[in-house]
Structures are given as structure tokens and as C-alpha cells.
Design a protein around this motif. Structure first.
Motif, PDB file in Angstrom:
ATOM      1  N   LEU A   1       0.855  -1.176   0.000  1.00 42.18           N
ATOM      2  CA  LEU A   1       0.000   0.000   0.000  1.00 42.18           C
ATOM      3  C   LEU A   1       0.900   1.238   0.000  1.00 42.18           C
ATOM      4  CD1 LEU A   1      -2.475  -1.245   2.735  1.00 42.18           C
ATOM      5  CD2 LEU A   1      -2.880  -1.150   0.277  1.00 42.18           C
ATOM      6  N   PRO A   2       0.346   2.444  -0.146  1.00 37.41           N
ATOM      7  CA  PRO A   2       1.194   3.646  -0.110  1.00 37.41           C
ATOM      8  C   PRO A   2       1.996   3.733   1.180  1.00 37.41           C
ATOM      9  CG  PRO A   2      -1.001   4.205  -0.862  1.00 37.41           C
ATOM     10  CD  PRO A   2      -1.038   2.767  -0.444  1.00 37.41           C
TER      11      PRO A   2
ATOM     12  N   TYR B   1      -7.226  -4.609   6.248  1.00 37.03           N
ATOM     13  CA  TYR B   1      -7.397  -3.525   5.277  1.00 37.03           C
ATOM     14  C   TYR B   1      -8.309  -3.967   4.132  1.00 37.03           C
ATOM     15  CZ  TYR B   1      -6.218   0.113   1.888  1.00 37.03           C
ATOM     16  OH  TYR B   1      -6.284   1.140   0.976  1.00 37.03           O
ATOM     17  N   LEU B   2      -8.100  -5.180   3.659  1.00 36.54           N
ATOM     18  CA  LEU B   2      -8.910  -5.699   2.556  1.00 36.54           C
ATOM     19  C   LEU B   2     -10.378  -5.868   2.965  1.00 36.54           C
ATOM     20  CD1 LEU B   2      -8.096  -6.330  -0.304  1.00 36.54           C
ATOM     21  CD2 LEU B   2      -7.870  -8.705   0.302  1.00 36.54           C
TER      22      LEU B   2
ATOM     23  N   LYS C   1     -14.719  -5.362   1.688  1.00 33.24           N
ATOM     24  CA  LYS C   1     -15.737  -6.225   2.308  1.00 33.24           C
ATOM     25  C   LYS C   1     -15.545  -7.699   1.965  1.00 33.24           C
ATOM     26  CE  LYS C   1     -18.195  -2.558   3.651  1.00 33.24           C
ATOM     27  NZ  LYS C   1     -17.190  -1.537   3.849  1.00 33.24           N
ATOM     28  N   MET C   2     -14.289  -8.104   1.756  1.00 33.99           N
ATOM     29  CA  MET C   2     -13.980  -9.522   1.519  1.00 33.99           C
ATOM     30  C   MET C   2     -12.558  -9.799   1.991  1.00 33.99           C
ATOM     31  SD  MET C   2     -13.454  -9.750  -2.611  1.00 33.99           S
ATOM     32  CE  MET C   2     -14.662  -8.595  -3.176  1.00 33.99           C
ATOM     33  N   GLY C   3     -12.295 -11.046   2.320  1.00 32.16           N
ATOM     34  CA  GLY C   3     -10.982 -11.438   2.797  1.00 32.16           C
ATOM     35  C   GLY C   3     -10.009 -11.704   1.655  1.00 32.16           C
TER      36      GLY C   3
ATOM     37  N   LEU D   1      -7.076  -5.795  -9.389  1.00 30.02           N
ATOM     38  CA  LEU D   1      -6.187  -5.204  -8.393  1.00 30.02           C
ATOM     39  C   LEU D   1      -6.445  -3.708  -8.244  1.00 30.02           C
ATOM     40  CD1 LEU D   1      -2.791  -6.966  -9.174  1.00 30.02           C
ATOM     41  CD2 LEU D   1      -4.266  -7.347  -7.224  1.00 30.02           C
ATOM     42  N   LYS D   2      -6.866  -3.056  -9.309  1.00 30.21           N
ATOM     43  CA  LYS D   2      -7.124  -1.607  -9.265  1.00 30.21           C
ATOM     44  C   LYS D   2      -8.328  -1.255  -8.397  1.00 30.21           C
ATOM     45  CE  LYS D   2      -5.154  -0.691 -13.780  1.00 30.21           C
ATOM     46  NZ  LYS D   2      -5.394  -0.240 -15.150  1.00 30.21           N
ATOM     47  N   GLU D   3      -9.179  -2.220  -8.119  1.00 33.04           N
ATOM     48  CA  GLU D   3     -10.354  -1.965  -7.289  1.00 33.04           C
ATOM     49  C   GLU D   3     -10.005  -1.805  -5.817  1.00 33.04           C
ATOM     50  OE1 GLU D   3     -13.104  -5.113  -8.084  1.00 33.04           O
ATOM     51  OE2 GLU D   3     -13.274  -4.589 -10.204  1.00 33.04           O
ATOM     52  N   VAL D   4      -8.856  -2.312  -5.393  1.00 37.19           N
ATOM     53  CA  VAL D   4      -8.417  -2.153  -4.008  1.00 37.19           C
ATOM     54  C   VAL D   4      -7.774  -0.772  -3.903  1.00 37.19           C
ATOM     55  CG1 VAL D   4      -6.961  -3.052  -2.164  1.00 37.19           C
ATOM     56  CG2 VAL D   4      -8.004  -4.616  -3.793  1.00 37.19           C
TER      57      VAL D   4
END
Length: 172
Positions: free
Chosen positions: A90-91, A100-101, A106-108, A123-126
Motif C-alpha cells: 500500500l502507499p 485492510y482488505l 468487504k472480503m478477505g 487489483l485496481k479496485e483495491v
């Protein structure tokens, strides 16, 4: 292009339901401009960086350009989950965590990696997740003939089918 490489590219196109992991093997000095631009488009800025992309025709065209400086193959779900868990950033160089995920998506981790491999998530959705993974050099080194020859001839470059999973696990 040699007939054996052309056959390998056709096999890769036939497996459209798979995700492809691309690892940059060689660095920038002495590299041609079109190769450098292709690596920049793929977000492979330094050697031993990895990206996971869909197995589509535009990406296969890019792979044809960088075949003498990278290796790629179909990644499986357990290897992707391990890659995301150990090398997801992450940044601020913070590691990607399960908490964090769950908070943002809202999913593991397990569920996200399954949806990612089924093309239902990207991956861009996170939010904030970097789309490339920084890996270390592989334990026990690359293959016997080194980084100057193709994988089909005993080296480390080019298309390696499912053997990319072994290489990624050695590099995590």
C-alpha cells in the motif's frame, strides 16, 4: 520468430481463462527503446518486479516485444494469494493486510484472490494497492543456462507455462 516460440504463443492464446504473471529478468542499460516503453506500460520498472495481467491478445503482443528480457506463464490461485499476502504493498510501503482488505473491499484475502482469478475483481479496485510486486532474486538462482537463453533451451527467459509458479515461490 522460431516455430517453437510461435507454437508456445498459440498455446498461451488458447488458455484465455488464465491470468499471466510476468517477471522482468533484465535491467534497463543497453535495452532498446520499444522494450523500455513496453516495460513502462506494464509497470515493470526494475528487474525482479512482477505483474499479473489477463491473457489477452494485446498483452501477448507486448510479451512478444519483451520476450528477451522477461519470463511469463499462467499463475494459479494459491501462488497469487501468497504473492498478494507477502508482497502486496500500500502507499508508504505498508503491507497489504487482511484487515485492510476487509475494511475497503468487504472480503478477505482468500475470497479476493478467488474472484481475481475468475475475472470478477481487479487489483485496481483495491484502493491504494500497487499493481506490481517487488520480488527478491530467486533462491538457488535461475535455471542452469542463466538469463541469456530461452526457457525452452534451459535458460530463464520467455514463456514457461505453469513453471512460473515455482519461480515466484522461490522469489517471494
Amino acid at each position: 520468430m522460431m516455430p517453437a516460440q510461435n507454437k508456445e504463443m498459440k498455446e498461451a492464446v488458447q488458455q484465455k481463462s488464465a491470468r499471466v504473471a510476468i517477471i522482468r529478468i533484465k535491467g534497463t542499460p543497453g535495452m532498446k527503446v520499444d522494450m523500455r516503453k513496453t516495460f513502462d506500460l506494464l509497470c515493470l520498472y526494475k528487474k525482479n518486479h512482477c505483474v499479473v495481467v489477463p491473457n489477452t491478445a494485446p498483452y501477448l503482443g507486448m510479451l512478444n516485444v519483451i520476450k528477451n528480457a522477461a519470463t511469463w506463464g499462467e499463475i494459479d490461485e494459491p501462488t497469487f494469494k501468497l504473492l498478494l499476502e507477502k508482497r502486496g504493498k500500500l502507499p508508504g510501503k505498508e503491507p497489504l493486510t487482511e484487515i485492510y482488505l476487509k475494511e475497503k473491499m468487504k472480503m478477505g484475502l482468500e475470497e479476493f484472490s478467488k474472484k481475481f482469478m475468475e475475472f470478477k475483481a481487479e487489483l485496481k479496485e483495491v484502493p491504494g494497492l500497487k499493481t506490481f510486486f517487488k520480488l527478491s532474486p530467486p533462491r538457488r538462482g535461475f535455471e542452469r543456462k542463466g538469463i541469456k537463453t530461452q526457457f525452452s533451451m534451459g535458460g530463464a527467459l520467455g514463456y514457461r507455462k505453469n513453471k512460473i509458479n515455482d519461480l515466484i515461490q522461490r522469489m517471494i
